[in-house]
Every structure is written in C-alpha cells, then in structure tokens.
Design an enzyme around this catalytic site. Structure first.
Site, mmCIF file in Angstrom:
data_model
loop_
_atom_site.group_PDB
_atom_site.id
_atom_site.type_symbol
_atom_site.label_atom_id
_atom_site.label_comp_id
_atom_site.label_asym_id
_atom_site.label_seq_id
_atom_site.Cartn_x
_atom_site.Cartn_y
_atom_site.Cartn_z
ATOM 1 N N SER A 59 34.839 -2.345 23.261
ATOM 2 C CA SER A 59 36.283 -2.199 23.516
ATOM 3 C C SER A 59 36.563 -2.166 25.009
ATOM 4 O O SER A 59 35.635 -2.131 25.820
ATOM 5 C CB SER A 59 36.838 -0.931 22.837
ATOM 6 O OG SER A 59 36.448 0.217 23.549
ATOM 7 N N ILE A 61 37.261 -2.427 28.849
ATOM 8 C CA ILE A 61 36.769 -3.251 29.966
ATOM 9 C C ILE A 61 35.531 -4.047 29.544
ATOM 10 O O ILE A 61 35.389 -5.230 29.877
ATOM 11 C CB ILE A 61 36.476 -2.345 31.188
ATOM 12 C CG1 ILE A 61 37.776 -1.701 31.685
ATOM 13 C CG2 ILE A 61 35.794 -3.133 32.293
ATOM 14 C CD1 ILE A 61 37.583 -0.645 32.772
ATOM 15 N N SER A 147 34.262 4.793 38.768
ATOM 16 C CA SER A 147 35.698 5.098 38.659
ATOM 17 C C SER A 147 36.174 5.527 40.041
ATOM 18 O O SER A 147 35.365 5.919 40.886
ATOM 19 C CB SER A 147 35.881 6.254 37.674
ATOM 20 O OG SER A 147 37.194 6.768 37.766
ATOM 21 N N TYR A 160 33.589 14.556 34.002
ATOM 22 C CA TYR A 160 33.619 13.084 34.107
ATOM 23 C C TYR A 160 33.463 12.674 35.570
ATOM 24 O O TYR A 160 32.626 11.836 35.918
ATOM 25 C CB TYR A 160 34.945 12.568 33.546
ATOM 26 C CG TYR A 160 35.149 11.082 33.675
ATOM 27 C CD1 TYR A 160 34.342 10.178 33.005
ATOM 28 C CD2 TYR A 160 36.185 10.570 34.466
ATOM 29 C CE1 TYR A 160 34.548 8.801 33.111
ATOM 30 C CE2 TYR A 160 36.396 9.208 34.575
ATOM 31 C CZ TYR A 160 35.575 8.323 33.898
ATOM 32 O OH TYR A 160 35.793 6.967 34.015
ATOM 33 N N LYS A 164 30.450 10.557 37.487
ATOM 34 C CA LYS A 164 30.669 9.314 38.243
ATOM 35 C C LYS A 164 30.272 9.495 39.716
ATOM 36 O O LYS A 164 29.786 8.551 40.344
ATOM 37 C CB LYS A 164 32.130 8.862 38.118
ATOM 38 C CG LYS A 164 32.542 8.484 36.685
ATOM 39 C CD LYS A 164 31.834 7.240 36.168
ATOM 40 C CE LYS A 164 32.400 6.774 34.838
ATOM 41 N NZ LYS A 164 31.745 5.569 34.309
ATOM 42 N N SER A 196 42.855 0.543 28.073
ATOM 43 C CA SER A 196 41.656 0.546 27.228
ATOM 44 C C SER A 196 41.780 1.716 26.253
ATOM 45 O O SER A 196 42.812 2.383 26.207
ATOM 46 C CB SER A 196 40.394 0.712 28.082
ATOM 47 O OG SER A 196 40.245 2.068 28.452
HETATM 48 N N1 NAD Z 1 40.081 2.468 31.539
HETATM 49 C C1 NAD Z 1 40.127 3.161 32.648
HETATM 50 O O1 NAD Z 1 41.199 3.609 33.053
HETATM 51 C C2 NAD Z 1 38.872 3.392 33.448
HETATM 52 C C3 NAD Z 1 39.016 3.812 34.778
HETATM 53 C C4 NAD Z 1 37.863 4.030 35.531
HETATM 54 C C5 NAD Z 1 36.634 3.818 34.984
HETATM 55 N N2 NAD Z 1 36.508 3.415 33.688
HETATM 56 C C6 NAD Z 1 35.162 3.210 33.153
HETATM 57 O O2 NAD Z 1 35.111 1.962 32.492
HETATM 58 C C7 NAD Z 1 34.048 1.991 31.547
HETATM 59 C C8 NAD Z 1 34.564 1.390 30.245
HETATM 60 O O3 NAD Z 1 35.563 2.229 29.709
HETATM 61 P P1 NAD Z 1 36.891 1.678 28.999
HETATM 62 O O4 NAD Z 1 38.021 2.085 29.841
HETATM 63 O O5 NAD Z 1 36.738 0.251 28.664
HETATM 64 O O6 NAD Z 1 36.937 2.602 27.701
HETATM 65 P P2 NAD Z 1 36.712 2.285 26.162
HETATM 66 O O7 NAD Z 1 36.686 3.612 25.495
HETATM 67 O O8 NAD Z 1 37.694 1.274 25.699
HETATM 68 O O9 NAD Z 1 35.260 1.614 26.116
HETATM 69 C C9 NAD Z 1 34.098 2.393 26.318
HETATM 70 C C10 NAD Z 1 32.880 1.660 25.798
HETATM 71 O O10 NAD Z 1 31.757 2.545 25.952
HETATM 72 C C11 NAD Z 1 31.066 2.635 24.708
HETATM 73 N N3 NAD Z 1 30.463 3.946 24.504
HETATM 74 C C12 NAD Z 1 31.077 5.138 24.421
HETATM 75 N N4 NAD Z 1 30.180 6.099 24.123
HETATM 76 C C13 NAD Z 1 28.982 5.494 24.024
HETATM 77 C C14 NAD Z 1 27.661 5.952 23.755
HETATM 78 N N5 NAD Z 1 27.399 7.251 23.509
HETATM 79 N N6 NAD Z 1 26.657 5.069 23.744
HETATM 80 C C15 NAD Z 1 26.904 3.749 23.974
HETATM 81 N N7 NAD Z 1 28.124 3.249 24.263
HETATM 82 C C16 NAD Z 1 29.149 4.117 24.272
HETATM 83 C C17 NAD Z 1 32.144 2.401 23.647
HETATM 84 O O11 NAD Z 1 31.573 1.984 22.407
HETATM 85 C C18 NAD Z 1 33.001 1.334 24.305
HETATM 86 O O12 NAD Z 1 32.455 0.047 24.051
HETATM 87 C C19 NAD Z 1 33.611 3.458 31.429
HETATM 88 O O13 NAD Z 1 32.395 3.632 32.136
HETATM 89 C C20 NAD Z 1 34.732 4.211 32.104
HETATM 90 O O14 NAD Z 1 34.290 5.417 32.664
HETATM 91 C C21 NAD Z 1 37.615 3.187 32.913
#
Ligand code: NAD
Length: 296
Positions: A59, A61, A147, A160, A164, A196
């Site tokens: 899902s 990113i 992040s 969190y 990071k 996301s």
């Molecule tokens: N969306 C934002 O605003 C944002 C901002 C900064 C950083 N991030 C980072 O981006 C990355 C992706 O997050 P996202 O926003 O797409 O969120 P999301 O929840 O849509 O996707 C997270 C993904 O990580 C996987 N995941 C979660 N727990 C897991 C586990 N225990 N083992 C294996 N996989 C696991 C999920 O299955 C999913 O595919 C993360 O590292 C998050 O910290 C996101």
C-alpha cells in the site's frame, strides 16, 4: 526613446533567476532534488531494467513505487530469501514501516520496541542481506524511506521519530564506511505528509489498539508526486531527499539552519496538535481544514 537592450536582457535574466529561486524555495522538495528534476538524469534513462526489491509494497508509497518502477521496465522482487535472488538486486528500497499516534506518557514500552524492531532493526537486517552482494559487484542503490521526523521533532510520534532518527544515523555512518565503493549509493528519503494508509495503520498507546480517529488527507502530497521525486533522486544518486509540500518543507529548512526559530513554531503548532488529539479529533485538523470528529 532609446531602449537599453543590455539592461532589458540583464533585467530579464534577473527576473528569470528570481522566479526560479522562488520556485525552488517554495517547491515541494529540497534544492538538490529540484535541481536534479530540472537538469539531472531522468528515471527512464537510469533505472530502466533494474532489479528492484521494495519492502512494504502492498500500500501507499511502496505500492506506488512498484507501479512507477514497473512502468520503467524494472524487474520487481517482492520477497527474497533465496541467495540467487539476492545476488540480482540492483536497487533495494527499505520502505515498509509504521508510524505512531500516542503521547509518550500513555504509551507502553512494548510499542517502542515494536517501532524500533520494524522501522530500524528490520531495515538493518534487510540491508545486511543485500549489501555484501552489491559490494562484490561494486554497484547498487540502497534507499530507505525515513521521514522528515527523522531529523525534526513533533508530538505524538516519539517512538516513530526515534526509530527514523536511528535509521538516519545508521545510514549516515554506513555511507562513510563505503567510500571505497563509489558506485554504491546510500540514499535516505525524508517525506513530509503523503497520502497513504500510514495513519490508519499507526501504533497507538497499546500494541493491538487501533487508531480511533479518521485522518484528513486533503493537505497531503499525492503519492504519485512523492514517488516521482524519489525516482528522480535515485536516478541522480541524491544522498538525502526532503520531499514535502509547504509549510512542511519550510520547517525542514528551519530545523536545519535556524533551530531556535523552528522550536518556536513547532511548540505553537505542537500544542494545537496535542489539544486536538486529547479532544479525540484528527490531530492535524485545525491547521488545514475544519476539525473532524471521531466518526467523520
Ligand atoms: N505517508 C506519509 O505521510 C509518510 C511520511 C514520511 C515517511 N513515511 C514512510 O513511508 C513508508 C511507507 O509508508 P506509507 O505511508 O506508504 O504507509 P502504508 O501504511 O500505506 O504502507 C506501509 C507498508 O509497510 C508494510 N508494513 C507494515 N508493517 C509491516 C511489517 N511488520 N512487516 C512488513 N511490512 C510491513 C505494509 O504492509 C505496507 O505495505 C514508511 O516507512 C513510513 O514511515 C510515510
């Protein structure tokens, strides 16, 4: 009336430079990345046909990374434990992760362990599997989705943010251990809010307790734009990418260059965020939209 053509040309150049500078300053990524987008290599020219392993591709990113890499003709490895699959990997994207929505004072230590286990130790362990093969070959890219809270502070995300920060520290040091391998790129990606499922999947005060408020995503950057900038950064070997809309990007610059001012604004906005959270509202409501109650 005589026209001073050299003055007109100089003025034109000045206006052009000024508008480009404004665009950079008020853009949605740091200057290096925006420069790479405008003048650097394109993802199509550098990433086509690569073998790419993306963690957390189901899902958000990660899913969008899978779409955009496959549109480039990349071969995607969705899981890999077999030695021969690891040897083929040109690009590793450590993306899988979870965030947190809880105050430190109310949060179980188990939640902190889980955050470090997934976001930090999980990342290191996958990197440890892939790096030796890249070192043998002398080339590769290891990119990690950190992040903006990997280098700034914000309430409701102590664990969190710590995980990071740990990721950022780890890769800063690892990069310095790889100076004999100039063709191995270590890249950390620092997005601000991006659309996301991250808030829906966040840890709360207790390990199994789900998030009870809905999250407004209207103020967030589109996943497509964020991933496009990531690919541009990877194609140009950018070591650290800040990808965020305003005012988050401005905050990154303040934290980096004027931390006292950053603390001042963060405390004002942070106070509001904690108030929203305690009132059972979406923590970010009130900055960008009308407050949302628990069920909207
Ligand atoms: N969306 C934002 O605003 C944002 C901002 C900064 C950083 N991030 C980072 O981006 C990355 C992706 O997050 P996202 O926003 O797409 O969120 P999301 O929840 O849509 O996707 C997270 C993904 O990580 C996987 N995941 C979660 N727990 C897991 C586990 N225990 N083992 C294996 N996989 C696991 C999920 O299955 C999913 O595919 C993360 O590292 C998050 O910290 C996101």
């Amino acid at each position: 009336m005589d026209v001073c053509w050299s003055c007109v040309i100089v003025l034109g150049i000045a206006v052009y430079v000024f508008t480009q500078l404004l665009r950079f300053v008020f853009g949605d990524a740091d200057l290096t990345l925006l420069w790479a987008e405008k003048f650097g290599s394109t993802p199509e020219s550098k990433l086509r046909g690569k073998v790419v392993w993306i963690t957390g591709a189901s899902s958000g990113i990660g899913e969008e990374l899978a779409y955009q890499f496959s549109a480039l003709g990349a071969r995607l490895v969705l899981s890999a434990r077999r030695e021969n699959e690891l040897e083929r990997i040109d690009v590793l994207i450590n993306n899988g992760g979870r965030t947190q929505r809880s105050l430190f004072i109310d949060t179980d230590v188990d939640v902190y362990e889980a955050l470090m286990e997934l976001n930090y130790l999980g990342t290191i362990s996958v990197t440890k599997q892939v790096l030796p093969h890249m070192m043998r070959r002398g080339s590769g890219i290891i990119a990690t989705v950190s992040s903006v809270v990997g280098f700034v502070g914000a309430p409701l995300a102590t664990g969190y943010s710590a995980s990071k920060h740990a990721v950022q520290g780890f890769f800063k040091c690892l990069r310095t251990e790889l100076t004999d391998y100039p063709n191995i790129t270590i890249s950390t990606i620092c997005p601000g809010p991006v659309i996301s499922s991250i808030v829906h999947n966040a840890f709360t005060e207790q390990l199994e307790k789900p998030v009870s408020t809905s999250s407004d995503q209207t103020h967030k950057m589109s996943t497509e734009r964020c991933v496009h900038l990531i690919l541009v950064g990877l194609a140009n070997h950018v070591k650290e990418m800040w990808i965020a809309q305003q005012p988050f990007l401005l905050f990154c610059y303040l934290w980096q260059y004027v931390p006292t001012l950053a603390w001042y604004f963060t405390n004002i906005l942070g106070k509001k965020r904690v108030q929203n959270f305690k009132a059972g509202l979406d923590a970010d409501s009130g900055y960008f939209s009308k407050p949302k109650n628990k069920n909207t």
